[in-house]
Design a protein around this motif. Structure first.
Motif, short mmCIF file in Angstrom:
data_model
loop_
_atom_site.label_atom_id
_atom_site.label_comp_id
_atom_site.label_asym_id
_atom_site.label_seq_id
_atom_site.Cartn_x
_atom_site.Cartn_y
_atom_site.Cartn_z
N SER B 102 51.93 41.83 38.79
CA SER B 102 51.93 41.89 40.25
C SER B 102 51.29 40.63 40.82
O SER B 102 50.27 40.17 40.31
CB SER B 102 51.15 43.12 40.71
OG SER B 102 50.89 43.05 42.07
N PRO B 103 51.89 40.05 41.86
CA PRO B 103 51.36 38.78 42.40
C PRO B 103 50.08 38.92 43.22
O PRO B 103 49.56 37.93 43.71
CB PRO B 103 52.51 38.28 43.28
CG PRO B 103 53.27 39.50 43.66
CD PRO B 103 53.10 40.49 42.57
N GLU B 104 49.57 40.12 43.38
CA GLU B 104 48.37 40.30 44.21
C GLU B 104 47.12 39.73 43.53
O GLU B 104 46.98 39.85 42.31
CB GLU B 104 48.15 41.79 44.50
CG GLU B 104 49.16 42.35 45.47
CD GLU B 104 49.03 43.87 45.60
OE1 GLU B 104 47.93 44.32 45.91
OE2 GLU B 104 50.03 44.55 45.36
N PRO B 105 46.24 39.11 44.32
CA PRO B 105 45.06 38.46 43.71
C PRO B 105 43.94 39.45 43.39
O PRO B 105 42.78 39.20 43.65
CB PRO B 105 44.63 37.48 44.80
CG PRO B 105 45.06 38.11 46.08
CD PRO B 105 46.28 38.92 45.77
N VAL B 106 44.29 40.58 42.83
CA VAL B 106 43.29 41.60 42.52
C VAL B 106 42.88 41.46 41.06
O VAL B 106 43.73 41.21 40.20
CB VAL B 106 43.89 43.02 42.73
CG1 VAL B 106 42.83 44.09 42.54
CG2 VAL B 106 44.52 43.12 44.10
#
Lengths: 165, 266
Positions: B102-106
């Motif tokens: 997933s591209p989310e910065p989490v």
């Protein structure tokens, strides 16, 4: 897997913000509601003492005193009292367990006594010596399918009697 | 009839009990009942989870897979997939596991039903060596091995149903109960996180012969933890320091090599 403080605090607000608002409303409701209620009761007790000389009865016949009546009036007193958030939540929990809704008992009691006092004040202004055939009416305001703003309207009315001096 | 003015006792209708005290009593009672029921239903979910047929899990997984289907596999995703495939082979787990980057910065990775692992870019960027990735993937495989992903879904469902039944349409109350229960729920899941850590350590030892990736990744997490400690009551993962200690203790017990291997920066 947390990141820096700002993000942690933001995440905390995001997750628990609603709960914080709820607790703040609860505390505000409790504090302001308690202050308002105590103040109101002090006022009620003081005015009840002042007005004790004007009787309010439910009799609808005067008997032999009828000959002395100089004038009759329709007298009424009305008031609307609102609950606070704390009382609402307390009553909500109470409905799970059942029992006396004490938080609403004070609300209704204050409304009743305030309405009678106002009726008495109105009778006093008209120069009445007695209020007879006194009645009370109650209704809740804005209560649509249990989603009202939660306040009670109380109306006291009766026949004010002024005797010839 | 003569009228003698005398005030009547007007306070006869005023309740004598303290409303605050009543509120505290009722809330504690409600909480105790709620916790009791929740714990009982949690135990029921845990008892049922091992018997959930794979077909049910698969249909549940389809729902999650659809959510992430839009993410197209990249070179990075394929790299992770190859590490994952190797680990699955070593672990002896059945079925095929899929990675979604997933591209989310989490900084997180999730095990979701249907043998899917969601790997967030925030975490991908911080991992360096193959063993770093292998530790994270091993941790998630640990959740699958213990069927924690189903437990999570099951418990959340119980929590949701329970708070809804108890409070009806009053969303404020329902919300409060949900939030206060999340703290307890996190404590349950912290135990499972530690178990998943140890599963990953076993897997690393079996595949690579050393387990330093576990400690290195946890140290990276530790550096990111700057918030006040009490907040971690609400976090699903235990504090990284505690996890590092658990991993070190376990590695010592099992005689695993925790030292950095000279050729692991591939």
């Amino acid at each position: 897997m947390e990141v820096d403080t700002t993000k942690t605090v933001l995440a905390f607000i995001d997750r628990y913000g609603n709960m914080v608002i709820f607790l703040m409303l609860l505390a505000t409701g409790f504090i302001t509601g308690t202050i308002a209620e105590k103040r109101h009761y002090r006022s009620i007790v003081r005015r009840e003492k002042e007005m004790v000389g004007l009787p309010v009865v439910t009799l609808n016949k005067l008997g032999e005193d009828e000959a002395r009546v100089e004038n009759v009036f329709f007298v009424s007193g009305c008031c609307v009292i609102s609950q606070d958030y704390f009382k609402l939540v307390l009553a909500g929990i109470k409905t799970i367990f059942g029992g006396r809704l004490t938080s609403f008992e004070t609300l209704v009691d204050r409304g009743r006594r305030e309405a009678i006092l106002r009726m008495k004040e109105s009778a006093k202004k008209a120069g009445c010596d007695l209020v007879m055939n006194a009645r009370l009416e109650m209704s809740s305001i804005g209560n649509k399918q249990g989603k009202g703003i939660g306040c009670v309207e109380v109306m006291a009315y009766g026949t004010g009697i002024k005797y010839a001096k | 009839m003569k009228y003698n003015p005398k005030p009547a006792d007007g306070d006869v209708n005023v309740p004598k009990v303290s409303q605050l005290l009543e509120f505290v009593h009722l809330t504690l009672g409600l909480l105790a009942i709620g916790l009791g029921l929740y714990a009982a239903m949690g135990v029921a979910v845990d008892a049922v989870v091992p018997y959930v047929p794979e077909s049910v899990e698969k249909s549940l997984g389809t729902h999650y897979s659809n959510m992430y289907r839009g993410i197209t596999p990249t070179a990075r995703g394929r790299h992770l997939q190859s590490i994952l495939d190797g680990l699955v082979k070593t672990s002896g787990l059945k079925g095929s596991y899929r990675i979604y980057l997933s591209p989310e910065p989490v900084m997180n990775a999730l095990a979701v039903p249907g043998n899917n692992i969601i790997f967030y870019k925030g975490l991908y960027d911080r991992a360096e060596t193959e063993q770093d990735f292998a530790y994270i993937l091993g941790h998630e495989l640990g959740h699958f091995a213990a069927r924690d992903h189903l437990r999570g879904v099951g418990r959340s469902l119980v929590l949701f149903l329970f708070s809804g039944v108890l409070t009806g349409s009053n969303s404020n109350m329902s919300g409060l109960i949900m939030k206060s229960m999340q703290g307890v729920e996190s404590t349950f899941s912290r135990e499972r996180e530690t178990q998943a850590d140890l599963y990953a350590v076993d897997l690393l030892a079996a595949k690579y012969g050393y387990v330093d990736g576990a400690r290195r990744m946890l140290e990276i997490f530790e550096k990111e933890e700057k918030g006040p400690k009490f907040l971690y009551f609400f976090a699903a993962h235990p504090m990284s320091r505690d996890r590092i200690k658990a991993v070190e203790k376990y590695a010592a017990e099992m005689d695993y090599n925790l030292k950095q291997f000279p050729n692991n920066h591939e």
